[in-house]
Motif scaffolding. Structure first.
Motif, PDB file in Angstrom:
ATOM      1  N   GLN A 138       0.812  -1.215   0.000  1.00  0.00           N
ATOM      2  CA  GLN A 138       0.000   0.000   0.000  1.00  0.00           C
ATOM      3  C   GLN A 138       0.847   1.267   0.000  1.00  0.00           C
ATOM      4  O   GLN A 138       0.303   2.368  -0.120  1.00  0.00           O
ATOM      5  CB  GLN A 138      -0.960  -0.007   1.194  1.00  0.00           C
ATOM      6  CG  GLN A 138      -2.088  -1.020   1.037  1.00  0.00           C
ATOM      7  CD  GLN A 138      -3.090  -0.984   2.177  1.00  0.00           C
ATOM      8  OE1 GLN A 138      -2.809  -0.456   3.255  1.00  0.00           O
ATOM      9  NE2 GLN A 138      -4.271  -1.555   1.967  1.00  0.00           N
ATOM     10  N   GLY A 139       2.149   1.103   0.105  1.00  0.00           N
ATOM     11  CA  GLY A 139       3.055   2.235  -0.023  1.00  0.00           C
ATOM     12  C   GLY A 139       3.617   2.393  -1.420  1.00  0.00           C
ATOM     13  O   GLY A 139       4.411   3.293  -1.691  1.00  0.00           O
ATOM     14  N   PHE A 140       3.198   1.517  -2.350  1.00  0.00           N
ATOM     15  CA  PHE A 140       3.690   1.564  -3.727  1.00  0.00           C
ATOM     16  C   PHE A 140       3.034   2.703  -4.497  1.00  0.00           C
ATOM     17  O   PHE A 140       2.040   3.288  -4.102  1.00  0.00           O
ATOM     18  CB  PHE A 140       3.415   0.238  -4.430  1.00  0.00           C
ATOM     19  CG  PHE A 140       4.382  -0.867  -4.074  1.00  0.00           C
ATOM     20  CD1 PHE A 140       5.300  -0.722  -3.050  1.00  0.00           C
ATOM     21  CD2 PHE A 140       4.364  -2.065  -4.763  1.00  0.00           C
ATOM     22  CE1 PHE A 140       6.186  -1.736  -2.722  1.00  0.00           C
ATOM     23  CE2 PHE A 140       5.237  -3.091  -4.456  1.00  0.00           C
ATOM     24  CZ  PHE A 140       6.159  -2.925  -3.426  1.00  0.00           C
ATOM     25  N   ASP A 141       3.632   2.993  -5.651  1.00  0.00           N
ATOM     26  CA  ASP A 141       3.115   4.006  -6.558  1.00  0.00           C
ATOM     27  C   ASP A 141       2.233   3.356  -7.618  1.00  0.00           C
ATOM     28  O   ASP A 141       2.592   2.294  -8.144  1.00  0.00           O
ATOM     29  CB  ASP A 141       4.299   4.726  -7.223  1.00  0.00           C
ATOM     30  CG  ASP A 141       3.861   5.764  -8.227  1.00  0.00           C
ATOM     31  OD1 ASP A 141       3.336   6.800  -7.776  1.00  0.00           O
ATOM     32  OD2 ASP A 141       4.034   5.528  -9.442  1.00  0.00           O
ATOM     33  N   PRO A 142       1.098   3.948  -7.991  1.00  0.00           N
ATOM     34  CA  PRO A 142       0.517   5.175  -7.426  1.00  0.00           C
ATOM     35  C   PRO A 142      -0.186   4.912  -6.110  1.00  0.00           C
ATOM     36  O   PRO A 142      -0.693   3.806  -5.888  1.00  0.00           O
ATOM     37  CB  PRO A 142      -0.481   5.595  -8.514  1.00  0.00           C
ATOM     38  CG  PRO A 142      -0.898   4.317  -9.151  1.00  0.00           C
ATOM     39  CD  PRO A 142       0.326   3.449  -9.149  1.00  0.00           C
ATOM     40  N   PRO A 143      -0.231   5.901  -5.229  1.00  0.00           N
ATOM     41  CA  PRO A 143      -0.883   5.708  -3.931  1.00  0.00           C
ATOM     42  C   PRO A 143      -2.344   5.310  -4.094  1.00  0.00           C
ATOM     43  O   PRO A 143      -3.039   5.783  -4.993  1.00  0.00           O
ATOM     44  CB  PRO A 143      -0.765   7.096  -3.275  1.00  0.00           C
ATOM     45  CG  PRO A 143       0.406   7.734  -3.951  1.00  0.00           C
ATOM     46  CD  PRO A 143       0.368   7.246  -5.362  1.00  0.00           C
ATOM     47  N   GLY A 144      -2.784   4.432  -3.219  1.00  0.00           N
ATOM     48  CA  GLY A 144      -4.159   3.956  -3.257  1.00  0.00           C
ATOM     49  C   GLY A 144      -4.296   2.539  -3.760  1.00  0.00           C
ATOM     50  O   GLY A 144      -5.364   1.934  -3.644  1.00  0.00           O
ATOM     51  N   LEU A 145      -3.204   1.988  -4.330  1.00  0.00           N
ATOM     52  CA  LEU A 145      -3.248   0.605  -4.787  1.00  0.00           C
ATOM     53  C   LEU A 145      -3.416  -0.345  -3.605  1.00  0.00           C
ATOM     54  O   LEU A 145      -2.977  -0.056  -2.494  1.00  0.00           O
ATOM     55  CB  LEU A 145      -1.965   0.243  -5.534  1.00  0.00           C
ATOM     56  CG  LEU A 145      -1.713   0.934  -6.872  1.00  0.00           C
ATOM     57  CD1 LEU A 145      -0.388   0.451  -7.456  1.00  0.00           C
ATOM     58  CD2 LEU A 145      -2.850   0.686  -7.848  1.00  0.00           C
ATOM     59  N   PHE A 146      -4.049  -1.487  -3.863  1.00  0.00           N
ATOM     60  CA  PHE A 146      -4.249  -2.556  -2.889  1.00  0.00           C
ATOM     61  C   PHE A 146      -5.196  -2.147  -1.755  1.00  0.00           C
ATOM     62  O   PHE A 146      -5.197  -2.757  -0.689  1.00  0.00           O
ATOM     63  CB  PHE A 146      -2.920  -3.052  -2.310  1.00  0.00           C
ATOM     64  CG  PHE A 146      -2.042  -3.721  -3.313  1.00  0.00           C
ATOM     65  CD1 PHE A 146      -2.243  -5.042  -3.673  1.00  0.00           C
ATOM     66  CD2 PHE A 146      -1.015  -3.020  -3.934  1.00  0.00           C
ATOM     67  CE1 PHE A 146      -1.445  -5.662  -4.625  1.00  0.00           C
ATOM     68  CE2 PHE A 146      -0.203  -3.634  -4.882  1.00  0.00           C
ATOM     69  CZ  PHE A 146      -0.416  -4.958  -5.228  1.00  0.00           C
ATOM     70  N   ALA A 147      -6.012  -1.118  -2.000  1.00  0.00           N
ATOM     71  CA  ALA A 147      -7.022  -0.754  -1.010  1.00  0.00           C
ATOM     72  C   ALA A 147      -8.151  -1.788  -1.036  1.00  0.00           C
ATOM     73  O   ALA A 147      -8.428  -2.399  -2.068  1.00  0.00           O
ATOM     74  CB  ALA A 147      -7.576   0.630  -1.315  1.00  0.00           C
ATOM     75  N   ARG A 148      -8.812  -1.951   0.108  1.00  0.00           N
ATOM     76  CA  ARG A 148      -9.901  -2.912   0.215  1.00  0.00           C
ATOM     77  C   ARG A 148     -11.270  -2.253   0.142  1.00  0.00           C
ATOM     78  O   ARG A 148     -12.297  -2.928   0.167  1.00  0.00           O
ATOM     79  CB  ARG A 148      -9.761  -3.705   1.508  1.00  0.00           C
ATOM     80  CG  ARG A 148      -8.594  -4.677   1.500  1.00  0.00           C
ATOM     81  CD  ARG A 148      -8.172  -5.083   2.900  1.00  0.00           C
ATOM     82  NE  ARG A 148      -7.509  -3.987   3.597  1.00  0.00           N
ATOM     83  CZ  ARG A 148      -6.941  -4.108   4.781  1.00  0.00           C
ATOM     84  NH1 ARG A 148      -6.962  -5.275   5.411  1.00  0.00           N
ATOM     85  NH2 ARG A 148      -6.343  -3.073   5.350  1.00  0.00           N
ATOM     86  N   SER A 149     -11.286  -0.938   0.052  1.00  0.00           N
ATOM     87  CA  SER A 149     -12.545  -0.198  -0.052  1.00  0.00           C
ATOM     88  C   SER A 149     -12.243   1.184  -0.592  1.00  0.00           C
ATOM     89  O   SER A 149     -11.075   1.618  -0.651  1.00  0.00           O
ATOM     90  CB  SER A 149     -13.222  -0.083   1.321  1.00  0.00           C
ATOM     91  OG  SER A 149     -12.421   0.709   2.192  1.00  0.00           O
ATOM     92  N   LEU A 150     -13.295   1.893  -0.972  1.00  0.00           N
ATOM     93  CA  LEU A 150     -13.115   3.268  -1.444  1.00  0.00           C
ATOM     94  C   LEU A 150     -12.516   4.139  -0.351  1.00  0.00           C
ATOM     95  O   LEU A 150     -11.604   4.936  -0.607  1.00  0.00           O
ATOM     96  CB  LEU A 150     -14.465   3.827  -1.899  1.00  0.00           C
ATOM     97  CG  LEU A 150     -14.484   5.313  -2.290  1.00  0.00           C
ATOM     98  CD1 LEU A 150     -13.537   5.582  -3.448  1.00  0.00           C
ATOM     99  CD2 LEU A 150     -15.899   5.756  -2.628  1.00  0.00           C
ATOM    100  N   ALA A 151     -13.031   3.990   0.867  1.00  0.00           N
ATOM    101  CA  ALA A 151     -12.528   4.809   1.971  1.00  0.00           C
ATOM    102  C   ALA A 151     -11.038   4.563   2.204  1.00  0.00           C
ATOM    103  O   ALA A 151     -10.266   5.518   2.399  1.00  0.00           O
ATOM    104  CB  ALA A 151     -13.326   4.522   3.246  1.00  0.00           C
TER     105      ALA A 151
END
Length: 447
Positions: free
Chosen positions: A162-175
């Protein structure tokens, strides 16, 4: 290849009896109970593997048994003499050399940032579950189970990813996706944190309530909302034009003269051959030969059972969602795991194992098998799928007056007139999940 109807008929036997007979595990004792043998446990365990995971498992198992040989398209993958399976232990490592697309982009970062072999294996399992828009398509528990590691170890790797580029990858929800991006950009203040945790309130314009929850002014909430709109809810979408599937599909679906034709992808799944001809060369080691042969036969039966159950379940799902698969403008039918379990006489937990992680090539492209499942919403006369409701909301917004966009409350009222009673916050959730902004933002865009 068998038609879908024939596949469905294969599944109508009692599950436990089929499992035990197919694995040679039927074991009547004096108490007249059935024992869960090692072969049966192995057969059940194999249900959760996709084709690539199953191949890796077989490549690890084959060298330990001289009577097991793996072949693919007639070529031997392993033999009694053993082989080098170092490449198969890391089935996704080669992706790091492919710079194009989301998968290659992330795989390259894994190769550079994660050096520990165990963590790297887990990281590539997460990569396999990465959806094209950048979110995680499987739970951490499922990935930990597939890797044979603790959930805590999987969570540690997820934190790195979850620290990879671009930020937001591997999120489990929109929030979580928005939270990661805001944190990485250093703008995650109390106001923005409150908005992200209460997206439904923001969608319905409850600025005063949000200000109260955040302990700040309404003007600060408006500022936070402007910052929120600069974040990307689908960080992987920018790679969509060049992205390639993480792996080949496990199942192949096509239209034949008599209907759907479904089969396993033979290019991703080796055939298990029992080398009975080697028995004569092993005389003098009767105990070893008997044990090794029994294990080899049990493995082959377990694989055959896994494949048969996979085809039976997938066939039923295809049959249920036939219109969706044939027509690009058709919506999914409401379909739950318990519906499939009843239709094919398998336990719901077995359906869950089979549908987790498998992909299927369809006329609509490669999709996750589990994507054919869809929750339903009770209507006035029937049950409608969530996707159908989302399509209806999308069509309402597409046809709205540009200077008077529909509010979530108005959409809710129209749905109620159509016989669908759902709450306004549910409408807001569905709209946000489709990446459609609220009415206030749509009005500014049109203006």
């Amino acid at each position: 290849m068998l038609t879908v109807d024939k596949r469905r008929r294969l599944a109508m036997l009692d599950e436990r009896r089929r499992l035990m007979i197919a694995t040679g595990a039927l074991d009547f004792r004096q108490t007249q109970t059935l024992a869960m043998t090692a072969d049966l446990r192995r057969a059940i365990g194999l249900l959760r593997h996709n084709n690539v995971e199953l191949t890796s498992y077989l490549l690890r198992e084959a060298p330990s048994n001289p009577f097991v040989e793996l072949r693919r398209n007639g070529a031997v993958l392993s033999s009694a003499q053993g082989f080098d399976n170092s490449d198969h232990e890391r089935p996704w490592e080669h992706l790091a050399a492919e710079p194009s697309g989301l998968v290659g982009h992330v795989a390259e970062q894994i190769g550079l940032e994660i050096r520990d072999p165990t963590q790297r294996k887990i990281a590539f399992a997460f990569l396999e579950a990465l959806e094209p828009h950048g979110w995680l398509g499987r739970s951490v528990e499922q990935i930990a189970s597939a890797c044979g590691c603790d959930v805590s170890d999987a969570n540690a790797v997820l934190a790195l990813l979850q620290g990879f580029d671009p930020p937001g990858l591997f999120a489990r929800s929109l929030a979580e996706c928005l939270h990661i991006q805001a944190r990485e950009r250093g703008i995650l203040d109390d106001g923005l944190r409150t908005l992200i945790a209460n997206l439904d309130l923001l969608a319905s314009g409850q600025i005063t309530e949000l200000a109260r929850l955040a302990g700040c002014t309404e003007e600060q909430i408006h500022n936070s909302a402007r910052a929120l709109r600069t974040l990307d809810p689908k960080p992987g979408a920018a790679f969509a034009t060049t992205d390639q599937p993480v792996r080949p599909p496990d199942l192949l679906l096509s239209r034949g003269a008599k209907g759907w034709v479904l089969d396993l992808n033979a290019t991703t799944l080796p055939e298990v051959i029992i080398r009975e001809d080697l028995v004569r060369d092993a005389q003098g080691r009767e105990d070893f030969v008997a044990e090794a042969l029994a294990s080899a036969r049990g493995l082959k039966r377990a694989i055959e059972l896994r494949n048969a159950n996979t085809l039976a379940v997938a066939s039923e799902m295809v049959q249920q969602q036939s219109e969706y698969l044939k027509q690009t403008d058709a919506a999914l039918r409401p379909l739950m795991m318990q519906d499939i379990a009843r239709a094919v006489s398998l336990h719901e937990s077995t359906i869950s194992r089979i549908t987790t992680g498998l992909t299927i090539q369809t006329p609509r492209g490669v999709i996750a098998l589990r994507a054919l499942l869809c929750r339903g919403i009770a209507g006035a006369t029937n049950t409608v799928s969530v996707q159908a409701v989302q399509d209806q909301i999308r069509n309402m917004i597409a046809n709205e007056a540009s200077k008077k966009p529909l509010s979530d409350a108005q959409i809710t009222a129209q749905l109620k007139d159509d016989g669908l009673s759902i709450q306004r916050r549910t409408v807001a959730k569905y709209r946000a999940a489709m990446g459609i902004p609220g009415s206030a933002r749509r009005r500014r865009t049109h203006g």
